[in-house]
Design a protein around this motif. Structure first.
Motif, PDB file in Angstrom:
ATOM      1  N   GLY A  13       0.810  -1.250  -0.095  1.00  0.00           N
ATOM      2  CA  GLY A  13      -0.041   0.085  -0.111  1.00  0.00           C
ATOM      3  C   GLY A  13       1.042   1.288   0.102  1.00  0.00           C
ATOM      4  N   ARG A  14       1.922   1.202   0.818  1.00  0.00           N
ATOM      5  CA  ARG A  14       2.650   2.468   0.890  1.00  0.00           C
ATOM      6  C   ARG A  14       3.410   2.514  -0.397  1.00  0.00           C
ATOM      7  N   LEU A  15       3.854   1.521  -0.895  1.00  0.00           N
ATOM      8  CA  LEU A  15       4.645   1.566  -2.078  1.00  0.00           C
ATOM      9  C   LEU A  15       3.743   1.976  -3.278  1.00  0.00           C
ATOM     10  N   PHE A  16       2.686   1.387  -3.337  1.00  0.00           N
ATOM     11  CA  PHE A  16       1.573   2.014  -4.276  1.00  0.00           C
ATOM     12  C   PHE A  16       1.675   3.702  -4.213  1.00  0.00           C
ATOM     13  N   MET A  17       1.441   4.035  -2.935  1.00  0.00           N
ATOM     14  CA  MET A  17       1.299   5.485  -2.645  1.00  0.00           C
ATOM     15  C   MET A  17       2.580   6.296  -3.246  1.00  0.00           C
ATOM     16  N   VAL A  18       3.674   5.754  -2.866  1.00  0.00           N
ATOM     17  CA  VAL A  18       4.866   6.598  -3.183  1.00  0.00           C
ATOM     18  C   VAL A  18       5.067   6.515  -4.751  1.00  0.00           C
ATOM     19  N   GLY A  19       4.760   5.468  -5.428  1.00  0.00           N
ATOM     20  CA  GLY A  19       4.787   5.606  -6.914  1.00  0.00           C
ATOM     21  C   GLY A  19       3.586   6.619  -7.389  1.00  0.00           C
ATOM     22  N   PHE A  20       2.654   6.573  -6.724  1.00  0.00           N
ATOM     23  CA  PHE A  20       1.535   7.683  -7.153  1.00  0.00           C
ATOM     24  C   PHE A  20       2.003   9.011  -6.905  1.00  0.00           C
ATOM     25  N   ILE A  21       2.353   9.336  -5.871  1.00  0.00           N
ATOM     26  CA  ILE A  21       3.002  10.723  -5.562  1.00  0.00           C
ATOM     27  C   ILE A  21       3.887  10.994  -6.612  1.00  0.00           C
ATOM     28  N   PHE A  68      10.936  14.597  -3.908  1.00  0.00           N
ATOM     29  CA  PHE A  68      10.244  13.696  -2.929  1.00  0.00           C
ATOM     30  C   PHE A  68      10.811  13.879  -1.725  1.00  0.00           C
ATOM     31  N   LEU A  69      10.280  14.604  -0.821  1.00  0.00           N
ATOM     32  CA  LEU A  69      10.972  15.109   0.351  1.00  0.00           C
ATOM     33  C   LEU A  69      11.318  14.059   1.263  1.00  0.00           C
ATOM     34  N   ILE A  70      10.565  13.230   1.534  1.00  0.00           N
ATOM     35  CA  ILE A  70      10.299  12.219   2.582  1.00  0.00           C
ATOM     36  C   ILE A  70      10.999  10.663   1.972  1.00  0.00           C
ATOM     37  N   GLY A  71      11.399  10.877   0.651  1.00  0.00           N
ATOM     38  CA  GLY A  71      12.103   9.876   0.142  1.00  0.00           C
ATOM     39  C   GLY A  71      13.413   9.178   0.815  1.00  0.00           C
ATOM     40  N   PRO A  72      14.145  10.239   1.466  1.00  0.00           N
ATOM     41  CA  PRO A  72      15.394   9.846   2.145  1.00  0.00           C
ATOM     42  C   PRO A  72      14.888   9.162   3.611  1.00  0.00           C
ATOM     43  N   LEU A  73      13.788   9.477   4.145  1.00  0.00           N
ATOM     44  CA  LEU A  73      13.271   8.829   5.376  1.00  0.00           C
ATOM     45  C   LEU A  73      13.092   7.401   5.096  1.00  0.00           C
ATOM     46  N   GLY A  80      12.702  12.505  -8.084  1.00  0.00           N
ATOM     47  CA  GLY A  80      11.459  11.831  -8.470  1.00  0.00           C
ATOM     48  C   GLY A  80      11.776  10.801  -9.259  1.00  0.00           C
ATOM     49  N   ALA A  81      12.542  11.287 -10.408  1.00  0.00           N
ATOM     50  CA  ALA A  81      12.919  10.281 -11.569  1.00  0.00           C
ATOM     51  C   ALA A  81      13.836   9.209 -10.687  1.00  0.00           C
ATOM     52  N   ASP A  82      14.627   9.627  -9.839  1.00  0.00           N
ATOM     53  CA  ASP A  82      15.320   8.378  -9.054  1.00  0.00           C
ATOM     54  C   ASP A  82      14.389   7.407  -8.618  1.00  0.00           C
ATOM     55  N   VAL A  83      13.332   8.024  -7.747  1.00  0.00           N
ATOM     56  CA  VAL A  83      12.562   7.223  -7.309  1.00  0.00           C
ATOM     57  C   VAL A  83      11.746   6.053  -8.074  1.00  0.00           C
ATOM     58  N   ARG A  84      11.271   6.891  -9.029  1.00  0.00           N
ATOM     59  CA  ARG A  84      10.482   5.926 -10.129  1.00  0.00           C
ATOM     60  C   ARG A  84      11.511   4.793 -10.633  1.00  0.00           C
ATOM     61  N   ARG A  85      12.679   5.147 -10.880  1.00  0.00           N
ATOM     62  CA  ARG A  85      13.662   4.225 -11.508  1.00  0.00           C
ATOM     63  C   ARG A  85      13.911   3.231 -10.191  1.00  0.00           C
ATOM     64  N   ALA A  86      13.777   3.502  -9.083  1.00  0.00           N
ATOM     65  CA  ALA A  86      14.127   2.572  -7.815  1.00  0.00           C
ATOM     66  C   ALA A  86      13.043   1.575  -7.644  1.00  0.00           C
ATOM     67  N   LEU A  87      11.647   2.034  -8.116  1.00  0.00           N
ATOM     68  CA  LEU A  87      10.627   1.417  -7.939  1.00  0.00           C
ATOM     69  C   LEU A  87      10.259   0.516  -9.063  1.00  0.00           C
ATOM     70  N   GLY A  88      11.180   0.707 -10.205  1.00  0.00           N
ATOM     71  CA  GLY A  88      11.037  -0.337 -11.400  1.00  0.00           C
ATOM     72  C   GLY A  88       9.788   0.344 -12.092  1.00  0.00           C
ATOM     73  N   GLN A  89       9.314   1.639 -12.074  1.00  0.00           N
ATOM     74  CA  GLN A  89       8.347   2.086 -12.771  1.00  0.00           C
ATOM     75  C   GLN A  89       8.983   2.777 -14.094  1.00  0.00           C
ATOM     76  N   PRO A  90       8.187   2.548 -15.112  1.00  0.00           N
ATOM     77  CA  PRO A  90       8.832   3.084 -16.637  1.00  0.00           C
ATOM     78  C   PRO A  90       9.032   4.515 -16.342  1.00  0.00           C
ATOM     79  N   GLU A  91       9.892   5.058 -17.325  1.00  0.00           N
ATOM     80  CA  GLU A  91      10.215   6.446 -17.525  1.00  0.00           C
ATOM     81  C   GLU A  91       8.784   7.018 -17.917  1.00  0.00           C
ATOM     82  N   GLU A  92       8.474   8.392 -17.453  1.00  0.00           N
ATOM     83  CA  GLU A  92       7.485   9.203 -17.932  1.00  0.00           C
ATOM     84  C   GLU A  92       7.579  10.240 -18.688  1.00  0.00           C
TER      85      GLU A  92
END
Length: 115
Positions: A13-21, A68-73, A80-92
């Motif tokens: 659930g949290r992983l989905f929310m991070v991806g959506f944000i 994504f300010l809470i990413g380091p926590l 954001g591009a690095d977060v999407r890459r880390a989560l395996g989401q396609p480039e937008e």
């Protein structure tokens, strides 16, 4: 690089929310919410309204700058591009898709009904 085990500690659930944000739609929602807070806070003309306006700058700027300010926590990158890459989401596509092609080509002409 982000260790995959740290990403999945937070659950699906949290992983989905991070991806959506960090998606294009999530960024637009942050920009619009921040704009609403800034305009609403400034519209009151009170010190409390000024604080609301300052608070609204956070989602407005993080959405516009793709941060994504809470990413380091959470063990994720700040960008954001690095977060999407880390989560395996396609480039937008970029935030504004002026070519109307889903971001596939930056030089594609806009599609029209008249050919």
């Amino acid at each position: 690089m982000v260790a995959p085990c740290r990403v999945f500690i937070f659950g699906v659930g949290r992983l989905f929310m991070v991806g959506f944000i960090n998606s294009r739609n999530g960024r637009w929602i942050r920009i619009l919410a921040g704009t609403g807070l800034v305009l609403g806070g400034l519209g009151t003309g009170t010190p409390r309204g000024a604080m609301v306006a300052l608070t609204g700058l956070v989602p407005l700027l993080t959405g516009a700058l793709d941060l994504f300010l809470i990413g380091p926590l959470m063990g994720l990158p700040l960008k954001g591009a690095d977060v999407r890459r880390a989560l395996g989401q396609p480039e937008e596509a970029p935030l504004l898709d002026l070519a109307h092609d889903g971001g596939r080509s930056p030089y594609a002409p806009p599609s029209t009904l008249l050919h």
